[in-house]
Design an enzyme around this catalytic site. Structure first.
Site, PDB file in Angstrom:
ATOM      1  N   HIS A  26      -9.737 -11.175   3.371  1.00 59.17           N
ATOM      2  CA  HIS A  26      -9.619 -10.763   4.769  1.00 59.17           C
ATOM      3  C   HIS A  26      -8.183 -10.861   5.284  1.00 59.17           C
ATOM      4  O   HIS A  26      -7.850 -10.259   6.307  1.00 59.17           O
ATOM      5  CB  HIS A  26     -10.569 -11.568   5.668  1.00 59.17           C
ATOM      6  CG  HIS A  26     -10.131 -12.966   5.963  1.00 59.17           C
ATOM      7  ND1 HIS A  26     -10.639 -14.074   5.319  1.00 59.17           N
ATOM      8  CD2 HIS A  26      -9.226 -13.457   6.861  1.00 59.17           C
ATOM      9  CE1 HIS A  26     -10.083 -15.167   5.812  1.00 59.17           C
ATOM     10  NE2 HIS A  26      -9.221 -14.820   6.744  1.00 59.17           N
ATOM     11  N   ASP A  31     -14.642 -13.117  -0.691  1.00 57.38           N
ATOM     12  CA  ASP A  31     -13.470 -13.110   0.189  1.00 57.38           C
ATOM     13  C   ASP A  31     -12.231 -13.615  -0.529  1.00 57.38           C
ATOM     14  O   ASP A  31     -11.427 -14.354   0.035  1.00 57.38           O
ATOM     15  CB  ASP A  31     -13.727 -13.928   1.465  1.00 57.38           C
ATOM     16  CG  ASP A  31     -12.677 -13.656   2.541  1.00 57.38           C
ATOM     17  OD1 ASP A  31     -12.035 -12.590   2.487  1.00 57.38           O
ATOM     18  OD2 ASP A  31     -12.478 -14.514   3.423  1.00 57.38           O
ATOM     19  N   SER A  66      -5.514 -19.265   6.480  1.00 56.09           N
ATOM     20  CA  SER A  66      -6.408 -18.596   5.537  1.00 56.09           C
ATOM     21  C   SER A  66      -5.656 -18.189   4.272  1.00 56.09           C
ATOM     22  O   SER A  66      -4.584 -17.589   4.333  1.00 56.09           O
ATOM     23  CB  SER A  66      -7.010 -17.348   6.178  1.00 56.09           C
ATOM     24  OG  SER A  66      -7.928 -17.685   7.187  1.00 56.09           O
TER      25      SER A  66
END
Length: 351
Positions: A97, A127, A200
């Site tokens: 993402h 992901d 992230s």
């Protein structure tokens, strides 16, 4: 007897004198006394772990470009993220993402070097994405294990928090095996080490500086009313497997049975003779049809392993290779126990 008392008196006087001298030494030079063997003090610094792992954590900046009539009109969106160098060859792991929909990705290393990576592959179902940069002397992180983690272990999260590269936060492992419904295949590590915007794709490391997870989400991003201090990371064992598949094939190859399922709680399963929870088939196609499976069938075992949830069943099937035969046992309403063998196909992208 007189000699005995003389000896005893001498020993007592000597011991008293020795204690007095020792007492004076302690008062004047307490630093000479080593109490480390008697008292275990908690570890107060994790600088060694940071020094071992932080150079491998990179900052990612992404941009999405506007276009009109085949011409670039400018940057319409920018993003922040992190990544981890996992080999000296330049392989770098991040979250899918972070780079999804990006037209430009720039990697900045901890030492200030900058590179534009190649995207070698991605696995939206976990992901994860694999990038590659071509620079010399890359600091690769040491991969640890996530299957031996225990609740309460100290961990460090390292990443590009709010654009502040090499930010380190401290916490513990709060839970393992969490499922959030963010991806099809998940087994998240929960931690209270702060994971913020830009973290992230960064590293969750243990006190030896080994990678144990890829920081992925914070609970506040899922529910704005929730308190901070609840973050999630993809365990390194899962990361390792996905990375190897992407390097070898450019995609993750998983087995596929061709079923849609739902969890069947024990209260409902017991009514058809199943002790404990199981999985009910809602729709069947492909390999499942060929194996004679039908909607409404209740699956209790795959390759001899007791099945209690649809997530577990999906992982068992996905962990097998296309073309592999798997044994399935269950109960069909009105017919009783059945067994069959299904030959798996490759799981469709996003399937």
């Amino acid at each position: 007897m007189t000699s005995y008392w003389k000896v005893l008196t001498f020993v007592g006087q000597s011991a008293t004198a020795g204690l007095a001298v020792a007492f004076l030494i302690v008062l004047s030079r307490p630093d000479l006394v080593n109490l480390g063997s008697l008292v275990t003090t908690p570890r107060s610094s994790y600088a060694g772990a940071v020094n071992a792992s932080a150079p491998s954590v990179v900052s990612l900046r992404t941009a999405r470009l506007g276009q009109r009539g085949g011409f670039v009109t400018g940057v319409v969106d920018q993003g922040l993220g992190s990544g981890v160098v996992v080999s000296q060859d330049g392989y770098l792991v991040t979250n899918w993402h972070v780079i999804r929909d990006a037209d430009q990705v720039v990697v900045q290393l901890a030492d200030g070097r900058v590179a534009e990576p190649r995207i070698l592959g991605a696995d939206p179902e976990t992901d994860l994405a694999l990038l590659k940069i071509d620079l010399p002397d890359l600091p690769a992180i040491e991969l640890g294990r996530s299957d031996t983690l225990e609740i309460g272990e100290v961990v460090l999260a390292i990443g590009n928090s709010y654009g502040l590269s090499q930010t380190v936060t401290l916490g513990i492992i709060s839970a393992t095996g969490r499922g959030l419904g963010l991806t099809n295949f998940e087994n998240f590590i929960q931690t209270d080490a702060a994971i913020n915007i830009g973290n992230s794709g960064g590293a969750l490391v243990n006190t030896q500086g080994e990678l144990i997870g890829i920081n992925t989400a914070r609970f506040a991003a899922l529910n704005q009313s929730a308190p901070d201090g609840i973050g999630f990371a993809i365990p390194v064992n899962l990361v390792r497997g996905v990375m190897e598949e992407l390097i070898e094939h450019g995609r993750v190859i998983r087995g596929w049975l061709g079923v849609d399922t739902r969890d069947l709680p024990s209260s409902q399963a017991e009514s058809v003779g199943v002790a404990g929870s199981a999985v009910e088939l809602l729709q069947v196609s492909g390999p499942a049809v060929a194996a004679g499976l039908r909607p409404g069938d209740i699956i209790t075992h795959i390759n001899g392993e007791r099945v209690i949830s649809q997530g577990q069943a999906m992982n068992l099937v996905a962990g097998a290779r296309p073309g592999q035969a798997v044994q399935i046992r269950g109960i069909r309403r009105g017919a009783g126990v059945f067994e069959t063998v299904a030959v798996l196909e490759e799981r469709p992208s996003g399937g």
